[in-house]
Design an enzyme around this catalytic site. Structure first.
Site, PDB file in Angstrom:
ATOM      1  CG  HIS A  76      -1.894  -1.035   1.163  1.00  0.00           C
ATOM      2  ND1 HIS A  76      -3.212  -1.042   0.860  1.00  0.00           N
ATOM      3  CD2 HIS A  76      -1.835  -2.364   1.615  1.00  0.00           C
ATOM      4  CE1 HIS A  76      -3.881  -2.072   0.766  1.00  0.00           C
ATOM      5  NE2 HIS A  76      -3.067  -2.771   1.325  1.00  0.00           N
ATOM      6  CG  ASN A 149      -8.164  -4.164   1.288  1.00  0.00           C
ATOM      7  OD1 ASN A 149      -7.347  -3.162   1.171  1.00  0.00           O
ATOM      8  ND2 ASN A 149      -7.732  -5.189   1.413  1.00  0.00           N
ATOM      9  CE1 TYR A 363      -2.252  -5.022   9.189  1.00  0.00           C
ATOM     10  CE2 TYR A 363      -2.373  -2.666   8.248  1.00  0.00           C
ATOM     11  CZ  TYR A 363      -2.564  -4.187   8.167  1.00  0.00           C
ATOM     12  OH  TYR A 363      -3.206  -4.367   6.971  1.00  0.00           O
TER      13      TYR A 363
HETATM   14 FE1  HDD Z   1      -2.561  -4.843   5.345  1.00  0.00          FE
HETATM   15  C1  HDD Z   1      -0.773  -1.733   5.080  1.00  0.00           C
HETATM   16  C2  HDD Z   1      -5.355  -3.459   4.231  1.00  0.00           C
HETATM   17  C3  HDD Z   1      -3.950  -7.928   5.472  1.00  0.00           C
HETATM   18  C4  HDD Z   1       0.335  -6.010   6.924  1.00  0.00           C
HETATM   19  N1  HDD Z   1      -2.817  -3.052   4.694  1.00  0.00           N
HETATM   20  C5  HDD Z   1      -2.034  -1.865   4.609  1.00  0.00           C
HETATM   21  C6  HDD Z   1      -3.018  -0.934   4.350  1.00  0.00           C
HETATM   22  C7  HDD Z   1      -4.192  -1.218   4.209  1.00  0.00           C
HETATM   23  C8  HDD Z   1      -4.180  -2.581   4.225  1.00  0.00           C
HETATM   24  C9  HDD Z   1      -5.483  -0.460   3.577  1.00  0.00           C
HETATM   25  C10 HDD Z   1      -2.503   0.747   4.209  1.00  0.00           C
HETATM   26  C11 HDD Z   1      -2.862   1.411   5.306  1.00  0.00           C
HETATM   27  C12 HDD Z   1      -2.382   2.980   5.132  1.00  0.00           C
HETATM   28  O1  HDD Z   1      -2.920   3.690   4.286  1.00  0.00           O
HETATM   29  O2  HDD Z   1      -1.267   3.165   5.634  1.00  0.00           O
HETATM   30  N2  HDD Z   1      -4.376  -5.748   4.861  1.00  0.00           N
HETATM   31  C13 HDD Z   1      -5.318  -4.870   4.693  1.00  0.00           C
HETATM   32  C14 HDD Z   1      -6.552  -5.649   4.520  1.00  0.00           C
HETATM   33  C15 HDD Z   1      -6.040  -7.121   4.813  1.00  0.00           C
HETATM   34  C16 HDD Z   1      -4.676  -6.836   5.008  1.00  0.00           C
HETATM   35  C17 HDD Z   1      -7.957  -5.223   4.228  1.00  0.00           C
HETATM   36  C18 HDD Z   1      -6.954  -8.303   4.853  1.00  0.00           C
HETATM   37  C19 HDD Z   1      -8.147  -8.328   5.673  1.00  0.00           C
HETATM   38  N3  HDD Z   1      -1.924  -6.593   6.010  1.00  0.00           N
HETATM   39  C20 HDD Z   1      -2.490  -7.938   5.803  1.00  0.00           C
HETATM   40  C21 HDD Z   1      -1.911  -8.969   6.601  1.00  0.00           C
HETATM   41  C22 HDD Z   1      -0.701  -8.368   7.132  1.00  0.00           C
HETATM   42  C23 HDD Z   1      -0.759  -7.046   6.809  1.00  0.00           C
HETATM   43  C24 HDD Z   1      -2.301 -10.441   6.896  1.00  0.00           C
HETATM   44  C25 HDD Z   1       0.411  -9.116   7.773  1.00  0.00           C
HETATM   45  C26 HDD Z   1       0.535  -9.927   8.545  1.00  0.00           C
HETATM   46  N4  HDD Z   1      -0.365  -4.015   5.861  1.00  0.00           N
HETATM   47  C27 HDD Z   1       0.306  -4.916   6.620  1.00  0.00           C
HETATM   48  C28 HDD Z   1       1.602  -4.004   6.754  1.00  0.00           C
HETATM   49  C29 HDD Z   1       1.155  -2.423   6.351  1.00  0.00           C
HETATM   50  C30 HDD Z   1      -0.288  -2.786   5.704  1.00  0.00           C
HETATM   51  C31 HDD Z   1       2.630  -4.285   6.483  1.00  0.00           C
HETATM   52  C32 HDD Z   1       2.134  -1.712   5.481  1.00  0.00           C
HETATM   53  C33 HDD Z   1       2.038  -0.408   5.763  1.00  0.00           C
HETATM   54  C34 HDD Z   1       1.363  -0.436   7.113  1.00  0.00           C
HETATM   55  O3  HDD Z   1       0.817  -1.514   7.311  1.00  0.00           O
HETATM   56  O4  HDD Z   1       1.176   0.640   7.726  1.00  0.00           O
HETATM   57  O5  HDD Z   1       1.646  -3.635   8.112  1.00  0.00           O
END
Ligand code: HDD
Length: 694
Positions: A76, A149, A363
């Site tokens: 993202h 999402n 997160y």
């Molecule tokens: Fe995630 C970012 C949505 C599963 C780990 N995720 C991130 C963002 C969104 C989502 C909208 C951007 C946030 C922003 O604008 O700063 N992610 C989802 C949705 C998921 C999902 C709807 C399933 C239901 N994500 C998911 C899993 C993991 C992550 C299973 C890890 C085990 N996601 C992350 C992250 C991020 C992220 C690596 C990258 C930047 C952040 O968190 O802040 O932690």
């Protein structure tokens, strides 16, 4: 235009400085600078000698630039955000004690960041991808984040697989290709090897993955949370945001072209609407499942690869989210905002959804490498309610000053005491758990195809056709036969005809038997055609008017004013921006000239009558504008001399062109007429016809 009562805006104002305030330039340590353009050096009239290390001003400037970048989000990374407010119109006190969901007198400030998943920070907006929909509500009881999402299900069931699915979709490790696309071997290899992804694959190959605008897509919390009421009863919940403007998508060819023509298309669209006072709004709803009903379904409601069918668990709409203010600075606000799925407020709790459990770790953790230990102190991230932890101290870049002689609890002064539940202290819902400690899932997590098939069946024929084209595009970009053959074979678990079409297109083995019988079961709320705006509207739609010297001024102004009155954003595209002269001698300065823009960046086109049509007919860009608009299912209107011009570009004699108030039904969205432009306006709704040819 922006709301002035927004508590978060007031909170951030303390940190906000204005470069236009006519304040002298200083160094970061405060001295005024007299010459920002030259380094201190040895110099005389003839010689420019070496620069001097003692020049603190030059060193500071260079050093600050060298360190401007922070790591982009690991997923993202590409996104844009805005401020807004959340209003509740119906209390949910029967299921929760959360103030934000029970107090209808509140206006809760919020920040929303939209994003794509795969591409890096500089990638294009209109790629085929899931869109992030992350909301941070600054409630009176602390920050509450819904990190969702625009698609209600996820690829995987267990957070331990996240690194794998993301590595597979990101550019491949050996060559860093492709950018902003899932169309490559590794992604589809992973998808085949994980049948649980089959449901989400249907969604991402549908039009949902190429939204027309961030303002025209749904938001889903995806994971299951819990709500807890005064009696201590727990209800499972899924969060929904449904856009007032309806759900709309681009067509694939358009999306591909916009990637090059205007990679910032979605972020500009959002800013443009807010800037002009057309605040995007979403209805906020809850799907509620009492704790004791958890086992009543053929699927496990805590499995994030499944939706909760609306026939069984209807959505209860209780509030509205509005975006009403653009950011002042991208980096400190949109880039530094940090969401955590684990950030909940009293009255809300987690569930045992295995994906959520892992996200709650991820997160909070990722913000440390992106922003450092004190990321929660950053203006965009700090709460607007009073907050104080005397034991969370120090760390890099701590800037809050915590006064007092103790930094531990308990202490002899009883300083910084915990709150009782009556005082608003957070209490985890006391939950009984049972089972053996081992790796794996319960039985219901093992079924992967039922809902994927129901999704496909629920689409309209055109949406289905788009799914087949999308799979074909993606697999055509895979050059390893193992990948495209296996994946087309997987599609036989959805629909034999779909599998056969894709196999033929991409060179898969032609399937003859469905691996799962398709009984044609459909469900509510899956086709995006169900989400049209309550009242059809052209508000905020971008409409182009093509003119060259000799255009009909009356028709031009009549149409322009009528469209603007309906809230459309009208742009005049002229043969030259120096000024275009009408038949009757008036000069119009166009917003753009033909080559500077493309039809893809607009929702509709109007061509007034007049001799200018002879110029348009000789101009390749103008001609292509019409034929391309037609291919992309856009509304096209023309008057007088423009009628024949438009018909020639469309070049389909069988297309009936509606005229002077006749029905649009068989017109493919093309409306033409003679006389003044008011006759065209009688036709009413302007919008793409569902029979388009793209
Ligand atoms: Fe995630 C970012 C949505 C599963 C780990 N995720 C991130 C963002 C969104 C989502 C909208 C951007 C946030 C922003 O604008 O700063 N992610 C989802 C949705 C998921 C999902 C709807 C399933 C239901 N994500 C998911 C899993 C993991 C992550 C299973 C890890 C085990 N996601 C992350 C992250 C991020 C992220 C690596 C990258 C930047 C952040 O968190 O802040 O932690």
């Amino acid at each position: 235009m922006a709301s002035t009562t927004n508590g978060k805006i007031a909170d951030m104002a303390k940190e906000t400085v204005d470069v236009h305030a006519k304040q002298h330039m200083t160094t970061d340590y405060g001295i005024k600078i007299s010459d920002p353009d030259h380094t201190l050096r040895v110099v005389d009239e003839k010689h420019t000698g070496p620069s001097l290390l003692e020049d603190q001003i030059a060193r500071e400037k260079i050093m600050r630039f060298d360190h401007e970048r922070i790591p982009e989000r690991v997923v993202h990374a590409r996104g844009t955000g805005a401020f807004g407010t959340f209003k509740l119109f119906e209390s949910a006190e029967d299921v929760t004690t959360a103030g934000v969901l029970t107090d209808t007198s509140r206006e809760t400030p919020l920040f929303l960041r939209f994003s794509t998943v795969q591409g890096s920070k500089g990638s294009a907006d209109t790629v085929r991808d899931v869109r992030g929909f992350a909301v941070k509500m600054y409630t009176d009881e602390g920050n509450w984040d819904i990190v969702g999402n625009n698609i209600p299900v996820f690829f995987i069931q267990d957070a331990i697989k996240f690194a794998d699915v993301i590595h597979s979709v990101k550019p491949e490790p050996h060559n860093e290709v492709p950018q902003g696309q899932s169309a490559h071997n590794n992604f589809w290899d992973f998808q085949y090897l994980h049948p649980e992804t089959t449901h989400m694959d249907q969604w991402i190959m549908s039009d949902r993955a190429i939204p027309r605008s961030y303002r025209m897509m749904q938001g889903f919390g995806v994971n299951t949370y819990s709500l807890v009421n005064k009696k201590g009863e727990r209800t499972f919940v899924k969060f929904h945001f449904t856009p007032e403007l309806g759900v709309h998508s681009l067509v694939w060819d358009e999306a591909l072209k916009i990637n090059g023509q205007d990679p910032d298309f979605h972020r500009k669209d959002l800013m443009e609407a807010i800037e002009n006072g057309h605040f995007p709004r979403w209805k906020f709803g809850l799907q509620l499942l009492p704790e004791d009903k958890l086992d009543d379904f053929e699927f496990d409601p805590l499995d994030a690869t499944k939706v909760w069918p609306e026939e069984q668990i209807p959505i209860r709409y209780i509030g509205q989210l509005e975006l009403n203010r653009n950011v002042d600075e991208f980096f400190t606000q949109t880039e530094q905002v940090a969401f955590c799925t684990s950030h909940i407020v009293p009255g809300i709790d987690y569930s045992d959804d295995p994906l959520l459990q892992g996200r709650n770790f991820s997160y909070f953790d990722t913000q440390l490498s992106r922003l450092g230990a004190n990321w929660q102190e950053l203006p965009i991230n700090r709460p607007v309610c009073p907050y104080l932890s005397m034991t969370n101290r120090d760390g890099a870049m701590r800037h809050r000053v915590t006064k007092g002689t103790v930094n531990y609890w308990p202490n002899r002064f009883e300083a910084n005491p915990p709150a009782t539940p009556a005082e608003g202290g957070f209490v985890s819902h006391p939950q009984k758990v049972q089972g053996q400690k081992k790796r794996g899932f319960s039985e219901k997590f093992k079924e992967h195809f039922n809902q994927a098939q129901v999704f496909y069946n629920s689409l309209s024929p055109i949406e289905k056709m788009h799914v087949a084209s999308a799979f074909s595009f993606e697999l055509d970009h895979c050059d390893d036969p193992v990948v495209y053959k296996r994946l087309t074979e997987r599609l036989t678990a959805i629909d034999l005809e779909l599998a056969q079409t894709v196999a033929k297109n991409v060179g898969g083995d032609q399937p003859t038997k469905a691996t799962k019988e398709n009984k044609g079961t459909k469900a509510k709320g899956l086709s995006q055609l169900e989400y049209m705006p309550e009242k059809p509207t052209i508000e905020t739609r971008r409409i182009s008017i093509l003119i060259a010297d000799g255009f009909d001024f009356n028709q031009y102004t009549t149409m322009k004013e009528a469209l603007q009155k309906q809230g459309a954003f009208v742009f005049t595209i002229g043969a030259q921006r120096q000024g275009v002269t009408s038949e009757s001698g008036q000069t119009v300065i166009p917003d753009h000239f033909f080559v500077g823009m493309r039809s893809t960046l607009f929702d509709a086109v109007y061509v007034p009558g007049g001799k200018h049509v002879q110029t348009l007919a000789k101009n390749g860009v103008a001609k292509h504008w019409i034929s391309e608009s037609f291919a992309h299912l856009k509304a096209i209107a023309g008057s007088n001399e423009a009628v024949a011009f438009i018909q020639r570009q469309i070049n389909l004699p069988e297309v009936e062109v509606a005229q002077n108030g006749s029905s649009l039904k068989e017109s493919y969205g093309v409306v033409t007429g003679y006389g003044d432009a008011t006759s065209l306006l009688k036709v009413g709704t302007i919008g793409p016809d569902s029979k388009g040819l793209a």
